[in-house]
Design a protein around this motif. Structure first.
Motif, short mmCIF file in Angstrom:
data_model
loop_
_atom_site.label_atom_id
_atom_site.label_comp_id
_atom_site.label_asym_id
_atom_site.label_seq_id
_atom_site.Cartn_x
_atom_site.Cartn_y
_atom_site.Cartn_z
N HIS A 159 -17.74 -8.25 1.43
CA HIS A 159 -18.47 -6.93 1.24
C HIS A 159 -17.24 -6.53 0.47
CE1 HIS A 159 -19.16 -6.08 4.99
NE2 HIS A 159 -19.03 -6.95 5.64
N SER A 169 -21.74 -1.64 1.45
CA SER A 169 -20.46 -2.88 0.85
C SER A 169 -21.07 -4.17 0.98
CB SER A 169 -19.45 -2.43 1.40
OG SER A 169 -19.73 -2.69 3.36
N ARG A 170 -22.11 -4.49 2.30
CA ARG A 170 -22.37 -6.07 2.06
C ARG A 170 -22.73 -6.24 1.22
NH1 ARG A 170 -24.28 -9.35 7.91
NH2 ARG A 170 -22.66 -10.75 7.88
#
Length: 333
Positions: A159, A169-170
């Motif tokens: 992340h 975010s990943r």
């Protein structure tokens, strides 16, 4: 040492009887089988893997007899053929590992592919649609866009440190391996949210991306697009050329070809290349018949005409001349 003392090994049982188990454990034997070290025995690797336990037990039994000073029950009759060695005549009828399984096991124990490469079966497709291979990467400039083809491995998910509100975010980092080498790839959050399901180890696909050298001299690839192989025909194939040889296929085959093609209506172009007995070559373009070019229709044509009688008309994807700046995510390494 055992081979120097007693000559070449005859089979796996002979190996286990003559080599002390302290120097050749079951795990060692498994490794040697995967590496192909016992191929000279003439047995399939899968067969040898299936008899490891029996061969090791036979070797331990012989070692125990040797330590106690006993001779084999059949030692006086035939010193060259012990009961264990005779057992090799009844190897289990085990199917051999597939080319991919064999290659993966070689890579597991050797660190490289020995007898084949998992990408061998995909070479024609990758060569048609890629723009470069990893061998070309050292000569490429920062932010050059390329299309590489290969197999995914060493996937790592993480992340970003400071994701933007409402933004994914990943992201994923993975190796893309082709027959020439490996390049590290980065699929940032926005693209991962869209295509992350394709990041699966051992998946073979095309990757469109941008060269990134900011981490040092060794280049990474920032991924813009992942393209599964089974989508390439529909996306980049504009038509098909079907070759018929009068002497080889006969007049009736043309009607059979038509029956196959009419069941796959679509938007791709059909061309025919007729090679007549007198040496004349006639190239025809159909103005009425349009078809869908997929693996099924190609397989049916191959079955009817034999391999090498169809050719795809393709417009391979082209990398952008200048990919320009990339989107960045706050806190991403």
């Amino acid at each position: 040492a055992a081979r120097d003392a007693g000559g070449p090994f005859k089979d796996l049982y002979d190996f286990c009887e003559r080599v002390d188990s302290s120097g050749a454990s079951k795990a060692t034997i498994e490794t040697l089988i995967k590496a192909g070290a016992f191929d000279s025995f003439g047995a399939r690797r899968a067969q040898l893997a299936a008899i490891i336990d029996r061969a090791v037990q036979a070797g331990q039994s012989v070692a125990a007899d040797r330590k106690s000073g006993q001779k084999s029950l059949f030692g006086g009759l035939d010193e060259e053929e012990t009961p264990a060695a005779r057992a090799t005549a009844s190897l289990p009828d085990t199917a051999e590992w597939t080319d991919r399984e064999r290659a993966q096991k070689e890579k597991e124990v050797l660190g490289f592919y020995l007898t084949s490469h998992p990408l061998d079966e995909h070479k024609p497709v990758l060569a048609t649609y890629r723009s470069h291979t990893t061998a070309d990467v050292p000569a490429l400039k920062e932010r050059d866009e390329v299309i590489l083809g290969g197999m995914i491995s060493a996937v790592k998910l993480s992340h970003t440190k400071n994701p933007q509100p409402g933004k994914p975010s990943r992201y994923a980092m993975f190796d893309l391996e082709d027959v020439d080498g490996i390049i590290r790839c980065i699929l940032w959050p926005e693209q991962y949210a869209e295509m992350g399901q394709l990041v699966v180890p051992e998946t073979v696909l095309l990757v469109r991306g941008v060269i990134d050298r900011r981490g040092g001299e060794e280049a990474n690839l920032v991924v813009n697009e992942l393209m599964p192989l089974d989508q390439l025909d529909s996306r980049f194939t504009t038509g098909i050329v079907v070759r018929l040889h009068e002497a080889e296929h006969g007049e009736d085959t043309l009607g059979k070809v038509r029956e196959i093609l009419r069941t796959y209506p679509g938007n791709s172009e059909l061309q025919l290349l007729l090679q007549l007995d007198g040496g004349t070559r006639v190239h025809l373009r159909s103005h009425r018949t349009r078809l869908e070019v997929n693996r099924e229709v190609r397989a049916r044509l191959d079955d009817l005409l034999g391999p090498g009688n169809i050719q795809l008309l393709t417009t391979p994807p082209k990398p952008a001349a200048n990919a320009g700046p990339r989107r960045r995510y706050g806190g991403a390494p």
